[in-house]
Scaffold this motif. Structure first.
Motif, PDB file in Angstrom:
ATOM      1  N   PRO A  78      31.181   0.151  16.660  1.00 23.11           N
ATOM      2  CA  PRO A  78      29.885  -0.440  16.306  1.00 23.11           C
ATOM      3  C   PRO A  78      28.782   0.056  17.242  1.00 23.11           C
ATOM      4  O   PRO A  78      29.007   0.227  18.441  1.00 23.11           O
ATOM      5  CB  PRO A  78      30.120  -1.948  16.477  1.00 23.11           C
ATOM      6  CG  PRO A  78      31.301  -2.058  17.387  1.00 23.11           C
ATOM      7  CD  PRO A  78      32.154  -0.859  17.113  1.00 23.11           C
ATOM      8  N   LYS A  79      27.592   0.294  16.679  1.00 18.26           N
ATOM      9  CA  LYS A  79      26.480   0.830  17.464  1.00 18.26           C
ATOM     10  C   LYS A  79      25.350  -0.190  17.511  1.00 18.26           C
ATOM     11  O   LYS A  79      25.214  -1.029  16.632  1.00 18.26           O
ATOM     12  CB  LYS A  79      25.973   2.131  16.839  1.00 18.26           C
ATOM     13  CG  LYS A  79      27.060   3.186  16.643  1.00 18.26           C
ATOM     14  CD  LYS A  79      26.604   4.276  15.707  1.00 18.26           C
ATOM     15  CE  LYS A  79      27.765   5.206  15.344  1.00 18.26           C
ATOM     16  NZ  LYS A  79      27.400   6.186  14.317  1.00 18.26           N
ATOM     17  N   THR A  80      24.531  -0.065  18.537  1.00 22.38           N
ATOM     18  CA  THR A  80      23.354  -0.925  18.643  1.00 22.38           C
ATOM     19  C   THR A  80      22.288  -0.195  19.455  1.00 22.38           C
ATOM     20  O   THR A  80      22.517   0.917  19.928  1.00 22.38           O
ATOM     21  CB  THR A  80      23.717  -2.276  19.302  1.00 22.38           C
ATOM     22  OG1 THR A  80      22.592  -3.143  19.252  1.00 22.38           O
ATOM     23  CG2 THR A  80      24.128  -2.083  20.768  1.00 22.38           C
TER      24      THR A  80
ATOM     25  N   ASP B  92      34.396   5.261  14.801  1.00 17.18           N
ATOM     26  CA  ASP B  92      33.684   4.243  14.016  1.00 17.18           C
ATOM     27  C   ASP B  92      33.341   2.999  14.829  1.00 17.18           C
ATOM     28  O   ASP B  92      33.320   1.891  14.304  1.00 17.18           O
ATOM     29  CB  ASP B  92      34.522   3.842  12.791  1.00 17.18           C
ATOM     30  CG  ASP B  92      35.884   3.271  13.188  1.00 17.18           C
ATOM     31  OD1 ASP B  92      36.297   3.518  14.334  1.00 17.18           O
ATOM     32  OD2 ASP B  92      36.512   2.580  12.356  1.00 17.18           O
TER      33      ASP B  92
END
Length: 357
Positions: free
Chosen positions: A89-91, A87
């Motif tokens: 964080p994505k960007t 989980d």
């Protein structure tokens, strides 16, 4: 009331506005479609737009999904990332474009391990280098022929394996380093050793444009871009978007592209008759021909595809003596024509023999 200013981004000259230098542009695009081709060595006169074209290509490519604040630009679905935590964080970020300065040390390129921290705290304290920053992007080395041979070896090994390993005092760190290696240089300042040159997938030779009309057009375009970059970019946006979609489509189509066994055999026959050492030339020509077919929205390689890429893939592999110059491509195309049963190139319809200008 104060307002927060947005960071300014420097405008990049659009790839589709670059005039001429078709061999260089094609080699760069094919390596982006299939990075396993092994990179591009671009040799040519000063001021022929090498750096401009490479930066333009990086700017053209669509953004990639990455794990936020990851020093290696890893994808969210990377198994190693998933193993640590699913989980994260994505960007999204632009495809990395890393310039390697001539005076760079091995530590700056590969990264360093803080031995004291590792011994005192029992953790692998790693300071990532340029190879980490270039992962999933482009690594550009201007004047690569002036770079220390050992450092060129390190770059080529990482580009080929997709990994960078740093070892210090019995401590080892390994991280992904998958990038398209692009080298450029001026032949007047010396060529790379044949053993190193052979490691580059493709070799493009570019020359100063001689036609006065084209020179005027290039100068006017550059002046127009410098005067109003945003307006110039807007004028070329439709072409940029179309080329971006063509490249993305080719990347998706590449696994379905086929190359007839008969053509593979003839490619190897060309390599054998040219006395190309090893099998790298065979492999790269196969890959480049497939990438070209995918780029042109096809799933089957044609003789024309092979003809367009074979000189770019083999010409730099003919040089056995470090004092020799790289073949112009005429010798490769002549042998290709003989093996494939086509009309032989002449100074009029093909590349000129080496030494002829």
């Amino acid at each position: 009331m104060s307002t927060v200013s947005q960071p300014l981004t420097r405008a990049v000259f659009p790839f589709t506005a670059v005039i001429g230098q078709e061999d260089m542009k094609l080699a760069l695009i094919l390596n982006v479609i299939d990075p396993k081709i092994g990179g591009v060595m671009i040799m040519g006169d000063r001021g022929t737009g090498k750096s401009t074209t490479i930066r333009a290509l990086a700017d053209l490519l669509p953004k990639i999904d990455v794990v936020a604040d990851d020093p290696f630009n890893r994808a969210p679905d990377d198994p190693e990332v998933q193993r640590d935590r699913a989980d994260l964080p994505k960007t999204q970020k632009k495809v990395p474009m890393v310039d390697l300065p001539l005076g760079a040390t091995e530590d700056r390129v590969c990264g360093t391990i803080d031995i004291e921290k590792a011994l005192a705290e029992g953790v692998k304290a790693f300071e990532p280098g340029l190879l980490a920053k270039a992962n999933r992007g482009l690594l550009y080395v201007d004047e690569v022929n002036l770079l220390d041979d050992h450092l060129v070896d390190v770059l080529l090994d990482s580009a080929a394996s997709g990994w960078n390993t740093v070892e210090r005092e019995g401590i080892s760190i390994r991280h992904p380093a998958q990038f398209v290696l692009i080298g450029s240089g001026n032949p007047e300042e010396g060529e790379l050793r044949p053993q190193l040159l052979d490691r580059f997938g493709m070799h493009a030779e570019i020359r100063t444009v001689r036609e006065p009309e084209l020179r005027v057009q290039i100068v006017e375009q550059r002046s127009e871009f410098d005067r109003d970059p945003q307006r110039f970019l807007t004028q070329h946006q439709a072409e940029q978007d179309a080329l971006q979609q063509q490249i993305v489509g080719a990347q998706e189509r590449l696994p379905q592209v086929t190359l007839e066994p008969e053509y593979r055999l003839k490619i190897s026959q060309v390599c054998s008759e040219l006395d190309v050492d090893g099998l790298r030339g065979d492999i790269v020509t196969n890959r480049a021909a497939k990438a070209l077919a995918a780029y042109e929205n096809r799933t089957e390689v044609t003789v024309e595809d092979i003809q367009r890429v074979i000189a770019l893939c083999l010409r730099h592999r003919l040089r056995k003596d470090p004092l020799e110059s790289v073949d112009s491509g005429y010798k490769v195309e002549k042998t290709f024509s003989q093996v494939f049963g086509l009309a032989e190139p002449t100074a009029a319809n093909g590349r000129q023999p080496t030494g002829v200008r």
